[in-house]
Scaffold this active site. Sequence first.
Site, PDB file in Angstrom:
ATOM      1  N   GLY A 165       0.851  -1.179   0.000  1.00  0.00           N
ATOM      2  CA  GLY A 165       0.000   0.000   0.000  1.00  0.00           C
ATOM      3  C   GLY A 165       0.890   1.233   0.000  1.00  0.00           C
ATOM      4  O   GLY A 165       1.764   1.390   0.852  1.00  0.00           O
ATOM      5  N   ALA A 166       0.644   2.120  -0.959  1.00  0.00           N
ATOM      6  CA  ALA A 166       1.548   3.251  -1.153  1.00  0.00           C
ATOM      7  C   ALA A 166       1.766   4.089   0.114  1.00  0.00           C
ATOM      8  O   ALA A 166       2.918   4.391   0.449  1.00  0.00           O
ATOM      9  CB  ALA A 166       1.051   4.113  -2.311  1.00  0.00           C
TER      10      ALA A 166
ATOM     11  N   ARG B 113      10.884  -0.588  -4.568  1.00  0.00           N
ATOM     12  CA  ARG B 113       9.604  -0.509  -5.303  1.00  0.00           C
ATOM     13  C   ARG B 113       9.625   0.809  -6.070  1.00  0.00           C
ATOM     14  O   ARG B 113       8.938   1.752  -5.696  1.00  0.00           O
ATOM     15  CB  ARG B 113       8.399  -0.539  -4.345  1.00  0.00           C
ATOM     16  CG  ARG B 113       8.260  -1.775  -3.465  1.00  0.00           C
ATOM     17  CD  ARG B 113       7.784  -3.016  -4.210  1.00  0.00           C
ATOM     18  NE  ARG B 113       6.499  -2.882  -4.860  1.00  0.00           N
ATOM     19  CZ  ARG B 113       5.302  -3.063  -4.272  1.00  0.00           C
ATOM     20  NH1 ARG B 113       5.237  -3.359  -3.015  1.00  0.00           N
ATOM     21  NH2 ARG B 113       4.198  -2.961  -4.954  1.00  0.00           N
TER      22      ARG B 113
ATOM     23  N   ASP C 250      -7.243   3.445  -6.357  1.00  0.00           N
ATOM     24  CA  ASP C 250      -5.825   3.518  -6.697  1.00  0.00           C
ATOM     25  C   ASP C 250      -5.496   4.769  -7.491  1.00  0.00           C
ATOM     26  O   ASP C 250      -4.389   5.299  -7.416  1.00  0.00           O
ATOM     27  CB  ASP C 250      -5.402   2.269  -7.458  1.00  0.00           C
ATOM     28  CG  ASP C 250      -5.418   1.066  -6.543  1.00  0.00           C
ATOM     29  OD1 ASP C 250      -6.515   0.510  -6.332  1.00  0.00           O
ATOM     30  OD2 ASP C 250      -4.360   0.718  -5.984  1.00  0.00           O
TER      31      ASP C 250
ATOM     32  N   ASN D 183      -9.971   1.121  -9.359  1.00  0.00           N
ATOM     33  CA  ASN D 183      -9.820   0.397  -8.093  1.00  0.00           C
ATOM     34  C   ASN D 183      -9.714  -1.087  -8.422  1.00  0.00           C
ATOM     35  O   ASN D 183      -9.791  -1.491  -9.590  1.00  0.00           O
ATOM     36  CB  ASN D 183     -11.002   0.705  -7.149  1.00  0.00           C
ATOM     37  CG  ASN D 183     -10.767   0.199  -5.734  1.00  0.00           C
ATOM     38  OD1 ASN D 183      -9.669   0.382  -5.189  1.00  0.00           O
ATOM     39  ND2 ASN D 183     -11.740  -0.439  -5.141  1.00  0.00           N
ATOM     40  N   LYS D 184      -9.551  -1.882  -7.403  1.00  0.00           N
ATOM     41  CA  LYS D 184      -9.360  -3.324  -7.550  1.00  0.00           C
ATOM     42  C   LYS D 184     -10.397  -3.952  -8.488  1.00  0.00           C
ATOM     43  O   LYS D 184     -11.565  -3.570  -8.467  1.00  0.00           O
ATOM     44  CB  LYS D 184      -9.458  -3.959  -6.153  1.00  0.00           C
ATOM     45  CG  LYS D 184      -9.283  -5.450  -6.094  1.00  0.00           C
ATOM     46  CD  LYS D 184      -7.975  -5.924  -6.672  1.00  0.00           C
ATOM     47  CE  LYS D 184      -6.794  -5.214  -6.046  1.00  0.00           C
ATOM     48  NZ  LYS D 184      -5.535  -5.395  -6.823  1.00  0.00           N
TER      49      LYS D 184
END
Lengths: 350, 350
Positions: free
Chosen positions: B52-53, B94, B240, B250-251
Site C-alpha cells: 500500500g503506497a 519498489r 488507486d 480500483n481493484k
Amino acid sequence: MNTSNYSVKTIEWQGDEVVMIDQRVLPLEEEYIHHTTWQEVGASIKTMVIRGAPAIGVATAMGMALAARQSTATSQDDLKRDLDEAAKGLFATRPTAYNLGWALEQQAKIYNESGDVDKIRVRLKVRSQEILDEDVAMCVAMGEHAAPLFPKGARILTHCNAGALATAGYGTALGVIRSVFKRDPTIHVFADETRPFLQGARLTAWELQQEGIPCTLITDNMSGYFFKKGEIDAVVVGSDRIAGNGDVANKIGTYMVSVLAKEHGVPFYVAAPTSTVDLSLTDGSQIPIEERDPAEVTHCGSRQIAPTGIGVRNPAFDVTPHQNIAAIITEMGVHSEPYTESLAAAKKGK
Amino acid sequence: MNTSNYSVKTIEWQGDEVVMIDQRVLPLEEEYIHHTTWQEVGASIKTMVIRGAPAIGVATAMGMALAARQSTATSQDDLKRDLDEAAKGLFATRPTAYNLGWALEQQAKIYNESGDVDKIRVRLKVRSQEILDEDVAMCVAMGEHAAPLFPKGARILTHCNAGALATAGYGTALGVIRSVFKRDPTIHVFADETRPFLQGARLTAWELQQEGIPCTLITDNMSGYFFKKGEIDAVVVGSDRIAGNGDVANKIGTYMVSVLAKEHGVPFYVAAPTSTVDLSLTDGSQIPIEERDPAEVTHCGSRQIAPTGIGVRNPAFDVTPHQNIAAIITEMGVHSEPYTESLAAAKKGK
C-alpha cells in the site's frame, strides 16, 4: 442416444454399481467412485461428488434402483415402504435441485403400480438408464436449437459448470457451446471460476480443454471489465429450477452476470431441459435457496483463507428475473417472453 | 493523533525499532517483524511484508531514520553521504511507488539543511512519525466527513482492502466504516473476498474482526444476491487512481459492484485522499490497467485450482465511471457531481 460418443463420463451403471467421476478432485485427479447403496449415492449428492440438476436427477433415479436392490422385501407394500424411506433420504440432500424431486416421481410411478417386486427392481434400473439417455438426447437437442442464436466468432461467457459433468453428458449451457463450436470453431469462451466451489475453474475449464474449445478463465469479479470493453457477445448458463414466469434459479453469481449483460445490451440465454421448469411456482421468489457450509467460503479447497470465526453467508444459488433473460432454450426449442405461455407450452410438449 | 487508539498496527516505532505486521501471513498468523537497519526495512518493502503506497511511504521515512542511527558519521557531510546511499537502496525496492520517492524527499529536506548530526538523527525520526500521523489524520478526516452519509444500522458492502493495512493506519474505505461504527455500533459490513489475491478474506475480514465490527465474508459473486434481497444499504471502496472527471480505478470487481449498486438504487461511495486524484487525466480510459501473473487465477495461494495450460486473463484493476458514484470522499470533504469542478477544488485545498 449412445453416450459412449462423449469423452466425459459423469455417471453410469457398471453392472449393478453406480459409478461417478469424483468432481471434487477434478481437474488435478480423475477418480471414479463406485456406489452399491442409495445411502452412498445420497452422500455423493450431498458432498458434491456429483452436482448439477440433471446429473443429480440421474443419480437419484439410480439411487432408487439401488434402494430396491438393497431391500429384502418380498411384498410390494414392504418394497414401497423401503423405497419411500430412500426417497425421503435422497430428497433431503439438495433442496434446490428440481430434477431430484422429478426423478423420485419418475421412480415412484413405477413402484406405486402393482406388480412383481423383482420386475419393479428391474424396471427401476431400466428407467434410470432411460433418464440418463433422455438427458443426453435433450442436451443435444438444446444445442441444435440454440446454435443459430450466436453470431460468427461469438465470445461467450458462461458461469459455473452446466456441462457434461452437470448432466448425464454433453451439457446444457456447455452443450449449447459444443453445438456452436461444431459449426463455428472461431468462437471463444470466457469461464467464470465460480467461487466458492470453483466449478468453472475446475470443471468447465477442464471440459473445454478436453474438447479443444478456446477458453479464457477469469475470476468472478472480472466479467464486468470484459463486458465494458465490449469483449463479450453473449452469455449462456444452465439452471437448477425455472419458475412458470421464466425466473431462473442457478448457481450463485448468475444474477450478477445477468445484470451486467443487461447493462451492456448483451443477450443472456438459459439452457435447461423442460424437466427443470416447475410450473407450480408462479415466480422465482418461491424457489428455496440452499445455504451451504461456511467452510466453503473461508477455505479454498483445504486451505484456510480467512480468519477463524469470521461470519459468512454462503447461498448456493440466486434467482435471475425473467426480464433479464433473452431466451430460455429447452429440448423443445427456443422460448421467449411471455414465458408463462411459452414455458407452459413447452412442458406440454407443444 | 494518537494511533495507539487503533488496534491494527501496520507499522510503528517501538523504541528505536521499526515494527511491521507481516501482511504475507495474515490472517492465520499474526507476526511482527522488528527492523533495526534500513536494509531490513528495504527487504520488507520489496517482499511485501508491508504494502500500500501510504504504508510504504511511512516505512521509507522510518528506514531513513534507522540509516541515520546506523551511521557513525560525526560530520554532516559524512552523514549525508551515508543517507544518500540508504535512499538509493530504499528507492530501488519498489521504484514505481509514488509515496516512496515522496518520503525520501521529505527526509532529504531535513538532512540537506545544515545542523548538528545528532539533531538531524532526531528530526528524521520525528518526521517519520509525523508522516505516519498525517496519513492517519487524513484517513480519520475522511471518516468524519463520510460518516453522516450512512443511515442508522447501515449494511455496508466493501470490496478489496482499503484499510489500516493499506495505509499508515485507520484506512480509507475501512476508515469510513470505522468512523460510522464509532457512531453507530449497529452497522454490519459485507466484505467481498476479492479474488484472486483475497485481500478481502485475508485482510479486511481480519481488520474488522480485530475491531469488533460485525462482518460477513462473501465471495465476489454473492453481492448481487444480497443487493436483490435489499440487504445492502451502501457501498464504500477505496481507489488507486481517480481521473479529473471522477472516474475511479480500483481493484478488479469494483466496477461490477457499482453496476449492481446502480441497479438497486444503493449509493456507491469512494474514499481516497486527494493525492489519489490525478487531474492530468481527463477520464478513466487514460488509466493504464495492469495485467498480473496468470498463476494468481489458476491458483489459490499455492494450490492449483484449474487445469494446467488453460488460458487466463488477470486485469488487476477496473474503472468505475463517475456516473455510478454517489460521492467521492477525501480528507477535504464529500465531493459530488460535477467532479471536474469538485475534485479540482479539493486538490487546490478549497
